[in-house]
Design a protein around this motif. Structure first.
Motif, PDB file in Angstrom:
ATOM      1  N   GLY A  12       0.871  -1.096   0.112  1.00  0.00           N
ATOM      2  CA  GLY A  12      -0.022  -0.103   0.209  1.00  0.00           C
ATOM      3  C   GLY A  12       0.890   1.388   0.202  1.00  0.00           C
ATOM      4  N   ILE A  13       1.971   1.385   0.790  1.00  0.00           N
ATOM      5  CA  ILE A  13       2.894   2.277   0.671  1.00  0.00           C
ATOM      6  C   ILE A  13       3.462   2.704  -0.565  1.00  0.00           C
ATOM      7  CG2 ILE A  13       5.120   3.282   1.568  1.00  0.00           C
ATOM      8  CD1 ILE A  13       4.064   1.787   4.415  1.00  0.00           C
ATOM      9  N   ALA A  14       3.697   1.542  -1.279  1.00  0.00           N
ATOM     10  CA  ALA A  14       4.175   1.833  -2.562  1.00  0.00           C
ATOM     11  C   ALA A  14       3.481   2.313  -3.805  1.00  0.00           C
ATOM     12  CB  ALA A  14       4.819   0.454  -3.239  1.00  0.00           C
ATOM     13  N   MET A  15       2.119   1.947  -3.501  1.00  0.00           N
ATOM     14  CA  MET A  15       1.081   2.453  -4.301  1.00  0.00           C
ATOM     15  C   MET A  15       0.882   3.915  -4.039  1.00  0.00           C
ATOM     16  SD  MET A  15      -1.744  -0.604  -3.959  1.00  0.00           S
ATOM     17  CE  MET A  15      -1.327  -2.257  -4.566  1.00  0.00           C
ATOM     18  N   GLU A  16       0.957   4.298  -2.607  1.00  0.00           N
ATOM     19  CA  GLU A  16       0.768   5.685  -2.282  1.00  0.00           C
ATOM     20  C   GLU A  16       1.650   6.418  -2.956  1.00  0.00           C
ATOM     21  OE1 GLU A  16      -1.220   8.914  -0.081  1.00  0.00           O
ATOM     22  OE2 GLU A  16      -1.994   6.701  -0.625  1.00  0.00           O
ATOM     23  N   ARG A  17       3.043   5.807  -2.896  1.00  0.00           N
ATOM     24  CA  ARG A  17       4.302   6.814  -3.510  1.00  0.00           C
ATOM     25  C   ARG A  17       3.993   6.910  -4.989  1.00  0.00           C
ATOM     26  NH1 ARG A  17       9.565   6.853  -1.526  1.00  0.00           N
ATOM     27  NH2 ARG A  17      11.142   7.259  -3.224  1.00  0.00           N
ATOM     28  N   ARG A  18       3.224   5.901  -5.649  1.00  0.00           N
ATOM     29  CA  ARG A  18       3.186   6.156  -7.357  1.00  0.00           C
ATOM     30  C   ARG A  18       2.122   7.030  -7.423  1.00  0.00           C
ATOM     31  NH1 ARG A  18       3.856   0.370  -6.903  1.00  0.00           N
ATOM     32  NH2 ARG A  18       1.672  -0.019  -7.145  1.00  0.00           N
ATOM     33  N   CYS A  19       1.267   7.118  -6.612  1.00  0.00           N
ATOM     34  CA  CYS A  19       0.163   8.501  -6.840  1.00  0.00           C
ATOM     35  C   CYS A  19       0.631   9.465  -6.682  1.00  0.00           C
ATOM     36  CB  CYS A  19      -0.752   8.026  -5.570  1.00  0.00           C
ATOM     37  SG  CYS A  19      -2.083   6.462  -5.811  1.00  0.00           S
TER      38      CYS A  19
END
Length: 384
Positions: A12-19
């Motif tokens: 989830g943290i990685a997805m937030e970073r991509r956002c």
């Protein structure tokens, strides 16, 4: 070996970073689009942006201003957003807080803030931004505070299902005092059996509306923790004060607050080298145990990861559980009730860092966070 819960949050943290990275790319395109339209045709840029993105005109104007500010005045902040190190909210807060500064001073604040902003949550970032801007240009910070005071107002909004929202904007020292009094009355009602099944938040709302509608309550005692540097009190300089639970306030407002007769404030002496509290003085207030006073000032907030709940609203938690650990200055640290319960019942662990002041929290799924208390006053620069 990490468990499934740890891996899910890491994903989830990685997805937030991509956002955040994607958002930066959108803002980059908007800024470049605006740059294509200098002069006369720039008047209609926001209309086209609004139409293309299916946004309202006001939202498009706000978005354009944000994109242009990042591209022209906040290169380090924009770079951090592009890298996914901070999210849009943090980037916007940096923009808003530095609006009063020159480009040169913005660069100084960015150099101080941006590198660590990814490690802080919004509350921590806001506190540090206030202090950084006040240090960079105390006059501009005071002017901004004065402008906020001029903009004080009361707003009412009709909500769905027969509810309404009443907001009061004013000087933070007065709004915090007002909130503290309302909350104190509500807590008294709750603890003396007058709640009638209502929650504390429901009682607080009822008390506030009762007060404004004319129902009388006796004054509730509210304790205001104020760090007022000696140099400011003596008129030597305009070093900002520090209001517990909020952060830096301009020197003039700190002095005014310190001389109020309708609130109780307590003097805090700070070490000029480190900025940490070394003594808690007493003027008109008879506090509880001196140890509790000292801990609340030395550790202004909950020590849990990213938590900014004021220490006076926290439990005093034993790092090493009692009775194995003593009840003293070395083993007690403020922890809000949720973080306290996470340690006691939720599988979280805490331990002292070398040197004694800092803590390391380890969550149930193996995430580790370090808490080092911020100084409550700015350390004096070392003379050369």
């Amino acid at each position: 070996m990490f468990d499934e819960g740890h891996e899910l949050l890491v994903e989830g943290i990685a997805m937030e970073r991509r956002c955040a990275q994607d958002a930066a790319e959108v803002l980059d395109r908007i800024a470049r689009f605006v740059a294509l339209h200098p002069g006369g045709d720039g008047e209609f840029v926001h209309l086209e942006v609004a139409a293309a993105f299916r946004w309202t005109v006001s939202f498009a104007q706000n978005r354009i201003a944000f994109a242009v500010a990042l591209a022209t005045r906040l290169p380090a902040t924009f770079a951090a957003l592009r890298a996914g190190e901070i999210d849009e909210y943090k980037a916007r807060r940096i923009m808003t807080a530095t609006e009063v500064l020159s480009d040169e001073l913005i660069a100084r604040v960015e150099a101080e803030i941006v590198g660590m902003a990814g490690e802080w949550n919004a509350g921590q970032l806001n506190n540090r931004l206030r202090r950084a801007v006040a240090r960079a240009d105390p006059v501009a910070a005071a002017a901004r505070a004065a402008a906020k005071t001029e903009a004080r107002r009361v707003i009412h909004e009709n909500l769905d299902d027969g509810a309404g929202l009443l907001e009061i904007q004013g000087d933070v020292e007065r709004t915090r005092l007002a909130y503290g009094r309302v909350r104190a009355i509500a807590t008294h009602i709750k603890t003396t059996g007058g709640s009638d099944g209502r929650t504390l938040d429901q009682i607080t709302s009822d008390v506030a509306l009762d007060c404004l509608a004319g129902k009388e309550f006796q004054n509730a005692t509210v304790h205001v923790w104020l760090t007022l540097p000696g140099t400011t009190a003596l008129g030597v300089d305009n070093t900002p004060g520090f209001l517990a639970g909020y952060g830096t306030i301009p020197a003039q407002r700190a002095l005014k607050l310190a001389t109020q007769t309708d609130a109780t404030w307590q003097r805090v002496v700070t070490d000029p080298v480190t900025g940490h509290a070394i003594d808690v003085g007493r003027n008109t207030y008879s506090p509880p145990a001196a140890l509790r006073d000292h801990l609340r000032v030395s550790y202004p907030t909950c020590t849990g990861p990213g938590c900014v709940r004021p220490a006076h609203q926290c439990d005093q938690d034993h790092v090493v559980p009692f009775p194995q650990g003593p009840t003293n200055n070395e083993n007690l640290r403020p922890a809000c009730r949720p973080h306290h319960r996470a340690k006691t019942h939720g599988g979280w662990q805490i331990e002292h860092l070398e040197g004694g002041r800092g803590l390391t929290w380890t969550t149930r799924h193996g995430f580790r966070f370090t808490h080092q208390p911020d100084p409550i006053a700015d350390p004096e620069p070392i003379p050369f």
